[in-house]
Design an enzyme around this catalytic site. Structure first.
Site, mmCIF file in Angstrom:
data_model
loop_
_atom_site.group_PDB
_atom_site.id
_atom_site.type_symbol
_atom_site.label_atom_id
_atom_site.label_comp_id
_atom_site.label_asym_id
_atom_site.label_seq_id
_atom_site.Cartn_x
_atom_site.Cartn_y
_atom_site.Cartn_z
ATOM 1 N N HIS A 202 0.816 -1.220 0.000
ATOM 2 C CA HIS A 202 0.000 0.000 0.000
ATOM 3 C C HIS A 202 0.847 1.267 0.000
ATOM 4 C CE1 HIS A 202 -3.259 -2.846 0.641
ATOM 5 N NE2 HIS A 202 -3.924 -1.941 -0.062
ATOM 6 N N GLU A 449 -10.937 -11.197 -4.583
ATOM 7 C CA GLU A 449 -9.547 -11.038 -4.152
ATOM 8 C C GLU A 449 -8.991 -12.340 -3.581
ATOM 9 O OE1 GLU A 449 -8.823 -6.854 -2.434
ATOM 10 O OE2 GLU A 449 -10.633 -7.557 -1.429
ATOM 11 N N ASP A 473 -4.524 -8.444 -4.339
ATOM 12 C CA ASP A 473 -4.701 -9.505 -3.352
ATOM 13 C C ASP A 473 -4.935 -10.859 -4.014
ATOM 14 O OD1 ASP A 473 -4.327 -8.459 -0.753
ATOM 15 O OD2 ASP A 473 -6.129 -7.247 -1.038
ATOM 16 N N CYS A 520 -9.768 -3.572 -10.471
ATOM 17 C CA CYS A 520 -9.325 -2.344 -9.808
ATOM 18 C C CYS A 520 -7.968 -2.511 -9.139
ATOM 19 C CB CYS A 520 -10.361 -1.864 -8.796
ATOM 20 S SG CYS A 520 -10.648 -3.033 -7.470
HETATM 21 C C1 PEP Z 1 -6.597 -5.291 -4.690
HETATM 22 O O1 PEP Z 1 -6.379 -6.104 -3.791
HETATM 23 O O2 PEP Z 1 -6.291 -5.488 -5.889
HETATM 24 C C2 PEP Z 1 -7.242 -4.003 -4.372
HETATM 25 C C3 PEP Z 1 -7.611 -3.172 -5.324
HETATM 26 O O3 PEP Z 1 -7.384 -3.690 -3.054
HETATM 27 P P1 PEP Z 1 -6.183 -3.143 -2.146
HETATM 28 O O4 PEP Z 1 -4.995 -2.901 -3.044
HETATM 29 O O5 PEP Z 1 -6.629 -1.905 -1.484
HETATM 30 O O6 PEP Z 1 -5.949 -4.281 -1.203
HETATM 31 MG MG MG Z 2 -7.256 -5.789 -1.849
#
Ligand code: PEP
Ligand code: MG
Length: 594
Positions: A202, A449, A473, A520
């Site tokens: 993140h 995910e 994920d 996403c």
């Molecule tokens: C993902 O896991 O691809 C996602 C978009 O969520 P995050 O990156 O916030 O875990």
């Molecule tokens: Mg995620």
């Protein structure tokens, strides 16, 4: 002497500037510039805080009882000596004079310089004095924080935040928690380097959302680079050049100008609709972390928000979470900024490398939870905190009275979770009716995910309106690779056949059921995957606004129908990446825009 450090490229472009070393625990110290006419006042602040701590130490010394061990009195003497040492406070004021740093920043910058010198000492006793120095500086920082608290200062009047300093600054740290990265949004830094982290950690995601060059997972950059060194970050190659030669500097300045020209050229696509050569309309949505980011989404030409990571509203709160009204105001601001375009709000996804409080991700991982990525994360946390969950749902539903809102649930793995969510939604609607709050229809979606969700998708699709594939994920859990761990970053592979199978089947199943599906995760914003995702049948992508122009360029050059014909070859190949590159390159449509 010039040398290079290698890491994982996570945010593209070239940044050239001076290194600011910040220890992980001190990343949240305020960093800002003071204007030329505030330098004197800032130096006085530093001395006032130093004198206050000196008085504390003197009082402590006087209060020592006769039976107190000698060592304690001696320790206080050491602390007092360090406190008055010119190498600390004198040198810190030099940072204020030369660089116009605020007092907190100047002190922590000088601490990093001295800590390095202590680390290099041969004598064990002297080396261990580093901990004393850190304690002394922490005390001065606390005194400065107290002073800010006691005398509420109007930052704008005291601090000229526009004063940009003379040289661009690049942040170097062992680690930066996502919550601390948020503090740096719109900050003074032009680039980041960290020792740990992976491409989809993140911290890397927030760096990308800031659209500034970043390299993570360098393992030892924070040990090798010194305060104020000149450095170049090559965010495309994952290289950091320390103390570059004039020739290198010239070459990278040239590349910097080239990439600015390329960005300006791509920005001209802003108003061009994203339609493939064979007439398929593609939705290019934005991923945002804060309502303010919606402006950037509009400027980049996004046709909606595909992922509002609401958990960032819950960070940096010193334990106090945002209530319903505060959340409602934030969601409404994003919805209104998007002017009728859809806004997909994801319920809070805390846990793993996004802890709620000030603990760093590594602290959380090692000390507090056995395996946070597989623990009480995302929807599991929300269902364990039902009143908090309903509060968030109410805020999201209330925002739907102001535009098109979609509700997205992270980390779903069980049907009973979906049933619980539906029940909570029903209850919340009832509560809103009773309280007389307006709301509109809100579509419900789940994130794919966890491999289990992808495998059981036909069952999930019976209960939801749309799905969004979180490849970050999905890859982590399919391949059992911690996405934030640089030690296994080389095994984190979006091209792995198992990942491609899950992706292709999820997109195909959702489309066959007539439900909308988007991606996403970071794959959606990487132009290297645009052809592949189009070939799989994806028509909705969500990414950082800064990525939209380059993905759009790919879309405009693609023939989606033709790309789809290569899928059997790619999926049957033992090296799908190579196969895809060959197939897509061999069959570039003649009519493609240049
Ligand atoms: C993902 O896991 O691809 C996602 C978009 O969520 P995050 O990156 O916030 O875990
Ligand atoms: Mg995620």
């Amino acid at each position: 002497m010039s040398f290079q450090v290698f890491g994982i490229p996570v945010s593209r472009g070239v940044a050239i500037g001076r290194a600011v070393l910040v220890a992980s625990s001190r990343v949240d110290v305020a960093h800002y510039f003071v204007g030329p006419d505030q330098v004197e006042a800032e130096i006085e602040r530093a001395f006032r805080a130093r004198d206050e701590v000196a008085r504390e130490f003197e009082t402590l010394k006087q209060d020592l009882r006769g039976d107190t061990p000698q060592e304690l009195a001696a320790l206080l003497d050491v602390h007092l000596m360090l406190l008055h040492d010119e190498a600390l406070i004198g040198a810190a004021t030099q940072w204020i004079i030369d660089r116009h740093y605020n007092a907190e920043w100047a002190l922590s910058a000088q601490l990093e310089v001295l800590a390095r010198q202590f680390d290099e000492m041969e004598d064990d006793y002297l080396r261990e004095r580093k901990a004393d120095l850190e304690q002394v500086v922490e005390r001065i920082l606390s005194a400065l924080a107290r002073e800010q608290g006691l005398v509420p200062v109007d930052a704008a009047s005291v601090v000229q935040r526009d004063f940009a300093g003379e040289d661009p600054l690049l942040l170097v740290a062992a680690d930066i928690a996502p919550a601390d990265m948020m503090q740096f949004k719109r900050s003074v830094f032009h680039g980041f380097i960290t020792d740990i982290g992976g491409k989809t950690s993140h911290t890397a995601i927030v760096a990308r959302s800031m659209d500034i060059p970043a390299v993570v997972g360098t393992r030892e950059a924070s040990r090798l680079i010194r305060q104020d060194d000149w450095i170049i970050i090559d965010g495309d190659a994952g290289t950091v050049i320390v103390n570059p030669s004039p020739i290198m500097l010239e070459e990278y300045r040239f590349r910097q100008r080239q990439s600015e020209l390329e960005r300006a050229r791509l920005a001209r696509l802003r108003h061009t609709p994203a339609v493939t050569l064979d007439g398929e309309r593609i939705e290019l949505h934005a991923n945002i972390e804060l309502p303010l980011d919606a402006q950037g989404a509009i400027e980049a030409g996004a046709t909606g928000v595909g992922l509002f990571r609401s958990e960032f509203l819950f960070m940096n709160r010193d334990g106090e979470l945002p209530g319903e009204d505060e959340q409602f105001a934030a969601y409404r601001a994003a919805v209104e900024a998007m002017r009728g375009m859809p806004v997909t709000i994801r319920t809070v996804d805390v846990g793993a490398d996004k802890p709620l409080d000030r603990m760093s991700a590594s602290e959380l991982r090692h000390e507090h939870v056995l395996n946070p990525a597989m623990g009480l994360r995302a929807i599991r946390w929300s269902l364990a905190e039902p009143s908090m969950f309903r509060q968030q749902l109410r805020a999201i539903y209330r925002a739907s009275a102001f535009g098109k809102v979609r509700l997205l649930i992270p980390m779903v793995a069980h049907l009973h979770e979906v049933r619980q969510i539906l029940e909570a939604v029903k209850k919340v609607q009832q509560q809103l009716n009773d309280a007389g709050h307006a709301y509109s229809h809100v579509e419900l979606g789940v994130m794919i995910e966890i491999p289990a969700a992808a495998v059981m998708l036909p069952l999930l699709l019976r209960h939801v309106d749309f799905v969004s594939i979180g490849t970050n994920d999905l890859i982590q859990y399919t391949l059992a690779i911690d996405r934030a761990d640089e030690a296994v970053a080389h095994l984190y592979d979006p091209w792995h056949p198992a990942v491609l199978q899950l992706l292709a089947s999820s997109i195909g199943l959702a489309r066959a059921a007539g439900k909308s599906v988007s991606v996403c995760g970071e794959m959606a914003g990487d132009p290297a995957f645009t052809d592949l995702l189009l070939a799989m049948g994806l028509r909705s992508f969500s990414m950082h606004p800064s990525q939209i122009p380059s993905v759009k360029q790919r879309v405009l050059r693609a023939d989606a129908g033709r790309l789809a014909t290569f899928m059997p070859e790619i999926m049957g190949s033992e090296d799908p990446r190579h196969e895809a590159e060959l197939a897509f390159a061999r069959n570039k449509p003649a009519r493609a825009l240049q």
